[in-house]
Enzyme design. Structure first.
Site, PDB file in Angstrom:
ATOM      1  CB  CYS A  84     100.534  13.029 -90.634  1.00 41.30           C
ATOM      2  SG  CYS A  84     101.524  11.856 -91.731  1.00 41.30           S
ATOM      3  CB  CYS A 122     101.768   9.442 -94.262  1.00 43.22           C
ATOM      4  SG  CYS A 122     101.933   8.541 -92.660  1.00 43.22           S
ATOM      5  CB  CYS A 168     100.441   8.288 -89.059  1.00 45.59           C
ATOM      6  SG  CYS A 168     102.076   9.092 -89.294  1.00 45.59           S
TER       7      CYS A 168
END
Length: 191
Positions: free
Chosen positions: A48, A50, A53
């Site tokens: 991920c 993003c 996180c």
């Protein structure tokens, strides 16, 4: 030079065991680490990009999977946990001392409510589901990654067999859309 994506990817993806029964996650504290017992394997484990996180130092991506919340139990040093941002959809419970995210929980109405988000690299046990895909790849640009390098990032993921998406995988997007349609009455509650 190829970018550092995540140790579980850069060092070669290790296939998980479909019969793996879970294990214990530990934060990075040397003394009195927070411990979280996972009573099963994760699903939808993925890289991920993003900005929310937790990522290992130097990594562009986290690797995060989901597990039913009833299979997540803090077993040691729970008092060290705090929610990083209580306005976020995913309430990330992190260690106050080392900053490692131990689990993320959704309390608001959401298609993934009931699933907790976890980072299995925090476990010494082997057998966890391997990363299945890479999500929110373009989000690394928002964190300062040069957009000229994103093609190289996508190539590196493809070289280890992972599809890249700028949202979630099609299966997860379909689940979100189905839940939304059920909530607004466009689809029956039971399909």
């Amino acid at each position: 030079m190829a970018p550092t994506l995540h140790p579980l990817i850069d060092n070669g993806i290790t296939k998980g065991d479909p019969n793996f029964s879970g294990g214990t996650l530990r934060c990075h504290c040397r003394s009195k680490p927070v411990e979280v017992l996972l009573g099963g394997n994760v699903a939808h484990n993925h890289a991920c990009g993003c900005s929310k996180c937790w990522k290992p130092a130097g990594s562009l991506f986290s690797v995060v999977g989901v597990i039913p919340r009833e299979q997540v139990k803090v077993t040691a040093n729970e008092e060290k946990l705090h929610i990083i941002d209580d306005s976020a959809v995913i309430l990330r419970n992190a260690c106050k001392e080392c900053g490692v995210h131990m689990y993320g929980r959704i309390e608001k109405p959401h298609p993934f409510k009931g699933l907790d988000f976890v980072h299995v690299e925090l476990s010494d046990q082997k057998g966890w589901q391997e990363p299945q895909f890479a999500a929110f790849v373009s989000s690394i640009i928002e964190q300062g990654f040069n957009p000229k390098g994103t093609d190289g990032v996508r190539r590196k993921f493809k070289s280890v067999g992972l599809e890249t998406y700028d949202t979630l995988s099609p299966t997860l997007v379909d689940l979100i859309s189905t839940w939304t349609a059920q909530q607004n009455g466009r689809l029956p509650a039971k399909l």
